[in-house]
Design a protein around this motif. Structure first.
Motif, PDB file in Angstrom:
ATOM      1  N   PHE A 401       0.833  -1.197   0.000  1.00 54.71           N
ATOM      2  CA  PHE A 401       0.000   0.000   0.000  1.00 54.71           C
ATOM      3  C   PHE A 401       0.873   1.254   0.000  1.00 54.71           C
ATOM      4  CE2 PHE A 401      -3.576   2.664   0.662  1.00 54.71           C
ATOM      5  CZ  PHE A 401      -4.715   1.908   0.424  1.00 54.71           C
ATOM      6  N   HIS A 402       1.966   1.230   0.777  1.00 51.76           N
ATOM      7  CA  HIS A 402       2.927   2.349   0.715  1.00 51.76           C
ATOM      8  C   HIS A 402       3.385   2.558  -0.727  1.00 51.76           C
ATOM      9  CE1 HIS A 402       3.749   3.705   4.798  1.00 51.76           C
ATOM     10  NE2 HIS A 402       3.872   2.457   5.235  1.00 51.76           N
ATOM     11  N   GLY A 403       3.698   1.456  -1.402  1.00 48.46           N
ATOM     12  CA  GLY A 403       4.164   1.559  -2.778  1.00 48.46           C
ATOM     13  C   GLY A 403       3.113   2.139  -3.705  1.00 48.46           C
ATOM     14  N   ARG A 404       1.873   1.753  -3.514  1.00 49.60           N
ATOM     15  CA  ARG A 404       0.800   2.287  -4.353  1.00 49.60           C
ATOM     16  C   ARG A 404       0.639   3.789  -4.127  1.00 49.60           C
ATOM     17  NH1 ARG A 404      -1.899  -1.489  -7.045  1.00 49.60           N
ATOM     18  NH2 ARG A 404      -3.586  -0.021  -7.554  1.00 49.60           N
ATOM     19  N   ILE A 405       0.781   4.221  -2.876  1.00 45.40           N
ATOM     20  CA  ILE A 405       0.698   5.660  -2.583  1.00 45.40           C
ATOM     21  C   ILE A 405       1.811   6.416  -3.317  1.00 45.40           C
ATOM     22  CG2 ILE A 405       0.999   7.383  -0.754  1.00 45.40           C
ATOM     23  CD1 ILE A 405      -0.426   5.388   1.127  1.00 45.40           C
ATOM     24  N   ASP A 406       3.021   5.847  -3.303  1.00 44.81           N
ATOM     25  CA  ASP A 406       4.142   6.504  -3.970  1.00 44.81           C
ATOM     26  C   ASP A 406       3.936   6.611  -5.475  1.00 44.81           C
ATOM     27  OD1 ASP A 406       5.707   7.128  -1.760  1.00 44.81           O
ATOM     28  OD2 ASP A 406       6.698   5.164  -1.745  1.00 44.81           O
ATOM     29  N   ARG A 407       3.162   5.693  -6.051  1.00 44.83           N
ATOM     30  CA  ARG A 407       2.974   5.675  -7.508  1.00 44.83           C
ATOM     31  C   ARG A 407       1.762   6.482  -7.968  1.00 44.83           C
ATOM     32  NH1 ARG A 407       4.360   0.267  -6.473  1.00 44.83           N
ATOM     33  NH2 ARG A 407       2.217  -0.462  -6.744  1.00 44.83           N
ATOM     34  N   LEU A 408       1.052   7.132  -7.051  1.00 46.96           N
ATOM     35  CA  LEU A 408      -0.116   7.921  -7.435  1.00 46.96           C
ATOM     36  C   LEU A 408       0.325   9.254  -8.034  1.00 46.96           C
ATOM     37  CD1 LEU A 408      -2.473   7.278  -4.376  1.00 46.96           C
ATOM     38  CD2 LEU A 408      -2.706   6.346  -6.687  1.00 46.96           C
ATOM     39  N   ALA A 409       0.237   9.349  -9.354  1.00 53.61           N
ATOM     40  CA  ALA A 409       0.701  10.564 -10.030  1.00 53.61           C
ATOM     41  C   ALA A 409      -0.131  11.781  -9.652  1.00 53.61           C
ATOM     42  CB  ALA A 409       0.660  10.345 -11.541  1.00 53.61           C
ATOM     43  N   TRP A 410      -1.389  11.559  -9.273  1.00 54.64           N
ATOM     44  CA  TRP A 410      -2.278  12.688  -8.991  1.00 54.64           C
ATOM     45  C   TRP A 410      -2.119  13.252  -7.585  1.00 54.64           C
ATOM     46  CZ3 TRP A 410      -5.528  11.682  -4.897  1.00 54.64           C
ATOM     47  CH2 TRP A 410      -5.791  10.337  -4.597  1.00 54.64           C
ATOM     48  N   MET A 411      -1.396  12.551  -6.709  1.00 53.54           N
ATOM     49  CA  MET A 411      -1.354  12.943  -5.306  1.00 53.54           C
ATOM     50  C   MET A 411      -0.201  13.901  -5.024  1.00 53.54           C
ATOM     51  SD  MET A 411      -1.435  10.566  -1.866  1.00 53.54           S
ATOM     52  CE  MET A 411      -3.219  10.311  -1.979  1.00 53.54           C
ATOM     53  N   ALA A 412      -0.519  15.008  -4.354  1.00 56.70           N
ATOM     54  CA  ALA A 412       0.485  16.010  -3.996  1.00 56.70           C
ATOM     55  C   ALA A 412       1.374  15.496  -2.863  1.00 56.70           C
ATOM     56  CB  ALA A 412      -0.204  17.295  -3.567  1.00 56.70           C
ATOM     57  N   PRO A 413       2.613  15.976  -2.768  1.00 57.92           N
ATOM     58  CA  PRO A 413       3.534  15.520  -1.717  1.00 57.92           C
ATOM     59  C   PRO A 413       2.975  15.673  -0.304  1.00 57.92           C
ATOM     60  CG  PRO A 413       4.733  16.747  -3.384  1.00 57.92           C
ATOM     61  CD  PRO A 413       3.284  16.892  -3.724  1.00 57.92           C
ATOM     62  N   ALA A 414       2.254  16.750  -0.035  1.00 57.56           N
ATOM     63  CA  ALA A 414       1.732  16.964   1.318  1.00 57.56           C
ATOM     64  C   ALA A 414       0.697  15.900   1.680  1.00 57.56           C
ATOM     65  CB  ALA A 414       1.118  18.359   1.417  1.00 57.56           C
ATOM     66  N   THR A 415      -0.175  15.573   0.729  1.00 60.75           N
ATOM     67  CA  THR A 415      -1.184  14.538   0.976  1.00 60.75           C
ATOM     68  C   THR A 415      -0.513  13.176   1.111  1.00 60.75           C
ATOM     69  OG1 THR A 415      -2.694  15.818  -0.432  1.00 60.75           O
ATOM     70  CG2 THR A 415      -3.382  13.595   0.170  1.00 60.75           C
ATOM     71  N   ARG A 416       0.464  12.915   0.238  1.00 62.42           N
ATOM     72  CA  ARG A 416       1.182  11.632   0.271  1.00 62.42           C
ATOM     73  C   ARG A 416       1.868  11.427   1.626  1.00 62.42           C
ATOM     74  NH1 ARG A 416       3.657  12.199  -4.173  1.00 62.42           N
ATOM     75  NH2 ARG A 416       2.318  10.839  -5.410  1.00 62.42           N
ATOM     76  N   LYS A 417       2.453  12.471   2.158  1.00 64.05           N
ATOM     77  CA  LYS A 417       3.136  12.377   3.453  1.00 64.05           C
ATOM     78  C   LYS A 417       2.152  11.966   4.551  1.00 64.05           C
ATOM     79  CE  LYS A 417       5.806  15.130   6.781  1.00 64.05           C
ATOM     80  NZ  LYS A 417       6.389  16.465   7.075  1.00 64.05           N
ATOM     81  N   GLU A 418       0.962  12.548   4.549  1.00 65.82           N
ATOM     82  CA  GLU A 418      -0.044  12.214   5.560  1.00 65.82           C
ATOM     83  C   GLU A 418      -0.551  10.788   5.382  1.00 65.82           C
ATOM     84  OE1 GLU A 418      -1.114  13.821   8.122  1.00 65.82           O
ATOM     85  OE2 GLU A 418      -0.487  15.888   7.847  1.00 65.82           O
ATOM     86  N   ALA A 419      -0.703  10.356   4.143  1.00 67.06           N
ATOM     87  CA  ALA A 419      -1.168   8.995   3.881  1.00 67.06           C
ATOM     88  C   ALA A 419      -0.158   7.974   4.406  1.00 67.06           C
ATOM     89  CB  ALA A 419      -1.405   8.798   2.388  1.00 67.06           C
TER      90      ALA A 419
END
Length: 679
Positions: A401-419
């Motif tokens: 799931f961490h890997g899938r979050i890292d591969r989300l092209a649409w997600m901004a760094p700030a949101t990704r960090k919280e996820a």
């Protein structure tokens, strides 16, 4: 799975803990078939036309629904087998000198329910003190006390397909949405004898017939209890409930945590919900010291207060008397039990036959002493190696799931960090809790089934009230180990995987990775994903209701979610009844993201693993059949789509198309751009 709060795997099983049991002398149920790494031989349908039928054809052909069930499934079959083991453990307690005091209480609780002759001899006598108190109510002040005395610790609002009907208002104690380090009392709507407000409000022939049958049931219960003029009383009860239903939130609104985020001070009630002496109500309910409350359903709270003033004292007294009898029918003579089943089982669920007494006895002890039964189960049937392997699978799927979050092209760094922070802080409980609930203060008598249930309910309520003075326990479990289910609690940022689900067909420590990841892996992924569904994504890593999304990310998530809701709203189990894609959205999002994450973890663990076996393991874990009334009720009121349609989530994963050569023109085919991709 529904709740920020608690999002559970399925509500396919019936009973207080969805438990079933068989007597030791009865024939054992057939072992639960393990998932097969190939399609059923009887399949004549292409996987791309109906993957559920393709994967489960032989099982569907060979399976009939037991006469005492409204539906049957892989989960139900596993619960049946599990609970046969539990019954044997309970029945062996009296002769075991090493059993211990708590185990003896479990045995006594069970034996009290099994004493049918003793229960028949007592008649309705055990209930008479409660019914006399209701009959003696002389004014609205005494009525307020009586209503407050019905409050019990309820299930959470997003985890329930229905709330406890004996409660005019339910109480749920958990951490605050806005103050995650502090436990808060949540007030929930209640008081309906039918499953949901829609049963009172929809204007069609089927609902009219159900309402007529319900009023006949209410009258029959009054008649059995010796009340005069039962039909008039039943009409008063129904009309009061109809007015309550008008104040209730819909299932969709109940699932919206933003609409549930209502903090009232104790002083607010007199102004915002006039008509009730709220100070007296809360004092009687043991909540007099509370200065603040969370109102999950403020409309119902306002409605109860208004109806206290509007409706006659006689109507309220009839309401209280009926619900007291109806709630306790299982602990009364057989005539009450049969009447209760005739309406709720046969009429509402389409179930032809009431469960044998052993099954109902285990339901009772599971409801009254769930953790004590769980201790007996795990001590004998949950090997350490199962826990170790499951924990490794959880680690692998969280990593995926961490890997899938890292591969989300649409997600901004700030949101990704919280996820990522949510995943890092996630508590995963496997098998059983670190600390079991204590029943040292519970008095259990082998000849008092009604009293045992009442005392157990009061103890549970007292234990929940005590949490209001205690720090939040981030590792508290909400499911006992013997339950075939799983749960996510997004406010707690925690998962529970009870021991009973960690066996075939969901999990085999010695089985191939493909089947394990397709079955239990998808369950694990599903529960992890609930932290990121349309409800769970609104809570941060500490369980605080907080918007941690950038506006653009939130818009993308909403758009993708809407596409999945539309996909499920297009499914019609009946010509006149479609799945509600919005009501089931949380579950459908978690099915999709969970299956995708489990697939990634499977390929990382077994790069050459069989993709077909993975997807078949998933579909076969959802084997299920249901009677029409039972299926209709699920579609109308449950936050979970029925099992067949949950299987169809595969049509959104590219790997499924390749594994089964799914081509355009087949029923489940979606063009790549139409496949929903969220996480």
């Amino acid at each position: 799975m529904h709740a920020p709060i608690k999002t559970v795997l399925s509500f396919a099983l019936a009973g207080a803990l969805q438990a079933v049991a068989l007597p030791c002398a009865a024939q054992a149920p057939a072992p639960v078939p393990a998932p097969q790494a190939h399609a059923a031989s009887a399949a004549t349908v292409l996987p791309g036309d109906d993957f559920f039928e393709y994967a489960n054809a032989d099982w569907l052909k060979a399976t009939s629904i037991p006469a005492d069930r409204g539906s049957w499934s892989a989960m139900a079959q596993l619960a049946e087998e599990t609970n046969q083991r539990i019954v044997k453990l309970i029945e062996a307690v009296p002769g075991d000198k090493h059993a211990g005091a708590e185990a003896q209480k479990v045995s006594d609780y069970y034996r009290a329910f099994m004493d049918e002759a003793g229960i028949e001899a007592k008649g309705i006598t055990p209930m008479q003190p409660a019914l006399k108190r209701i009959a003696a109510i002389k004014d609205k002040t005494e009525l307020t006390r009586a209503l407050a005395a019905t409050v019990r610790a309820d299930v959470d609002p997003l985890n329930a397909t229905e709330f406890h009907t004996e409660n005019i208002l339910g109480l749920w104690v958990s951490q605050g949405m806005n103050e995650p380090k502090r436990n808060m009392p949540y007030l929930l709507q209640g008081g309906l004898g039918l499953p949901d407000r829609v049963y009172y409000l929809e204007d069609d022939e089927r609902m009219h017939k159900l309402r007529t049958a319900y009023q006949a049931h209410v009258a029959a219960m009054f008649k059995l209890a010796g009340y005069s003029d039962p039909e008039t009383r039943a009409a008063r009860v129904y009309e009061l409930e109809r007015k309550l239903a008008l104040t209730h939130a819909s299932r969709e609104d109940s699932a919206d945590v933003l609409k549930a985020n209502n903090t009232w001070s104790a002083a607010d009630f007199a102004r915002k919900a006039p008509g009730m002496d709220w100070k007296l109500f809360f004092q009687t309910a043991g909540l007099g010291r509370q200065q603040h409350f969370m109102l999950w359903h403020p409309g119902a709270v306002v409605g109860v207060a208004a109806l206290l003033k509007e409706c006659s004292l006689d109507a309220w007294k009839d309401f209280l008397a009926f619900h007291a009898i109806n709630t306790n029918a299982a602990y009364l003579p057989q005539a009450f039990t049969e009447q209760h089943f005739d309406f709720y089982g046969r009429t509402l669920g389409g179930t032809p036959q009431i469960a044998v007494r052993w099954k109902r006895a285990l339901d009772a002890v599971n409801a009254g002493m769930p953790d004590a039964v769980g201790k007996l189960y795990v001590a004998t049937y949950f090997p350490p190696e199962a826990k170790t392997k499951l924990q490794q699978m959880v680690t692998n799927i969280v990593h995926a799931f961490h890997g899938r979050i890292d591969r989300l092209a649409w997600m901004a760094p700030a949101t990704r960090k919280e996820a990522h922070a949510k995943l890092d802080a996630l508590y995963v409980g496997v098998g059983y809790p670190d600390r079991f609930t204590s029943y040292a203060q519970l008095a259990v008598k082998p000849d008092d089934a009604y009293g045992n249930a009442e005392r157990a309910s009061r103890l549970h309520y007292a234990q929940q009230l005590a949490k209001l003075q205690q720090p939040v326990d981030g590792k508290e479990w909400c499911m006992p180990p013997q339950l075939v289910n799983a749960v996510n609690m997004p406010m707690q940022n925690a998962l529970n995987f009870p021991a009973a689900i960690l066996q075939p067909p969901f999990f085999d420590p010695k089985g191939p990775d493909a089947l394990n990841y397709g079955a239990i892996g998808a369950v694990i992924g599903h529960e992890i994903s609930h932290s990121f569904d349309d409800s769970g994504a609104q809570f941060d890593s500490e369980g605080r209701l907080r918007d941690w999304w950038t506006p653009a990310d939130a818009a993308h998530f909403k758009s993708a979610s809407a596409a999945l809701a539309a996909q499920y709203s297009s499914y019609k189990p009946f010509p006149d009844l479609a799945i509600n894609g919005q009501l089931t959205l949380s579950e459908n999002l978690s099915d999709l993201a969970g299956l995708a994450a489990s697939y990634d973890a499977f390929k990382a663990a077994s790069p050459q693993g069989d993709d077909r076996a993975f997807f078949l393991g998933y579909a076969q874990s959802w084997r299920s059949v249901a009677r029409e009334p039972s299926l209709r009720r699920q579609v109308m009121t449950d936050g979970h789509a029925p099992a067949r349609w949950r299987t169809y989530t595969v049509r959104n994963l590219d790997a499924w198309y390749k594994a089964f050569n799914v081509q355009p023109g087949q029923q489940l085919y979606l063009a790549p751009q139409e496949r929903v991709r969220v996480w």
